[in-house]
Design a protein around this motif. Structure first.
Motif, PDB file in Angstrom:
ATOM      1  N   GLU A  69      26.046  35.478  50.414  1.00 21.95           N
ATOM      2  CA  GLU A  69      26.668  35.241  49.113  1.00 21.95           C
ATOM      3  C   GLU A  69      27.489  36.449  48.673  1.00 21.95           C
ATOM      4  N   GLU A  71      28.960  38.570  50.702  1.00 18.45           N
ATOM      5  CA  GLU A  71      30.152  38.571  51.546  1.00 18.45           C
ATOM      6  C   GLU A  71      31.187  37.580  51.029  1.00 18.45           C
ATOM      7  N   VAL A  72      30.743  36.404  50.631  1.00 22.30           N
ATOM      8  CA  VAL A  72      31.658  35.390  50.095  1.00 22.30           C
ATOM      9  C   VAL A  72      32.314  35.899  48.815  1.00 22.30           C
ATOM     10  N   GLU A  73      31.525  36.528  47.964  1.00 23.46           N
ATOM     11  CA  GLU A  73      32.070  37.065  46.714  1.00 23.46           C
ATOM     12  C   GLU A  73      33.113  38.146  46.987  1.00 23.46           C
ATOM     13  N   LEU A  75      34.981  38.406  49.653  1.00 23.51           N
ATOM     14  CA  LEU A  75      36.168  37.750  50.198  1.00 23.51           C
ATOM     15  C   LEU A  75      36.978  37.054  49.100  1.00 23.51           C
ATOM     16  N   LYS A  76      36.300  36.456  48.135  1.00 20.72           N
ATOM     17  CA  LYS A  76      36.998  35.816  47.014  1.00 20.72           C
ATOM     18  C   LYS A  76      37.772  36.847  46.208  1.00 20.72           C
ATOM     19  N   ASN A  77      37.159  38.009  45.970  1.00 15.08           N
ATOM     20  CA  ASN A  77      37.836  39.079  45.234  1.00 15.08           C
ATOM     21  C   ASN A  77      39.058  39.572  45.998  1.00 15.08           C
ATOM     22  N   GLU A  78      38.913  39.727  47.287  1.00 13.20           N
ATOM     23  CA  GLU A  78      40.029  40.185  48.107  1.00 13.20           C
ATOM     24  C   GLU A  78      41.172  39.170  48.101  1.00 13.20           C
ATOM     25  N   MET A  79      40.825  37.883  48.151  1.00 15.31           N
ATOM     26  CA  MET A  79      41.862  36.848  48.103  1.00 15.31           C
ATOM     27  C   MET A  79      42.590  36.874  46.766  1.00 15.31           C
ATOM     28  N   ALA A  80      41.869  37.095  45.667  1.00 17.20           N
ATOM     29  CA  ALA A  80      42.494  37.161  44.352  1.00 17.20           C
ATOM     30  C   ALA A  80      43.467  38.332  44.287  1.00 17.20           C
ATOM     31  N   ARG A  83      46.579  37.453  46.263  1.00 11.22           N
ATOM     32  CA  ARG A  83      47.426  36.499  45.518  1.00 11.22           C
ATOM     33  C   ARG A  83      48.216  37.217  44.431  1.00 11.22           C
TER      34      ARG A  83
END
Length: 93
Positions: A69, A71-73, A75-80, A83
């Motif tokens: 979880e 790691e997923v968080e 990755l989501k921050n990095e994607m934001a 963007r």
């Protein structure tokens, strides 16, 4: 006392057949070789005490759901961030 094939033993303990073969060669599990149809078949003799001992030797999956979880968080921050950077570059063009 129960006799299992290498494949059945591997499936029961969720390990690879290769690791089961290594355990047989090391002698860490009790096994016997039987001739069937002109071929040698290896059976593992499993009893209660041996099952508990082997279970402690088998390594468990090291990554916990909590670390997944995290790691997923990340990755989501990095994607934001990516963007936002992409939007800034689009505005410059």
């Amino acid at each position: 006392m129960e006799k299992l094939t290498l494949k059945a033993y591997a499936k029961r303990h969720k390990i690879s057949i290769f690791n089961v073969m290594k355990m047989v060669r090391e002698g860490s599990v009790q096994s016997e070789t039987v001739l069937e149809d002109g071929k040698e078949a290896v059976y593992i003799v499993e009893n209660k005490e041996q099952g508990k001992e082997i279970q402690s030797k088998i390594t468990k999956y090291t990554q916990t759901p909590l670390s997944l979880e995290k790691e997923v968080e990340l990755l989501k921050n990095e994607m934001a961030e990516l963007r936002n950077e992409l939007e800034a570059l689009k505005k410059k063009l």
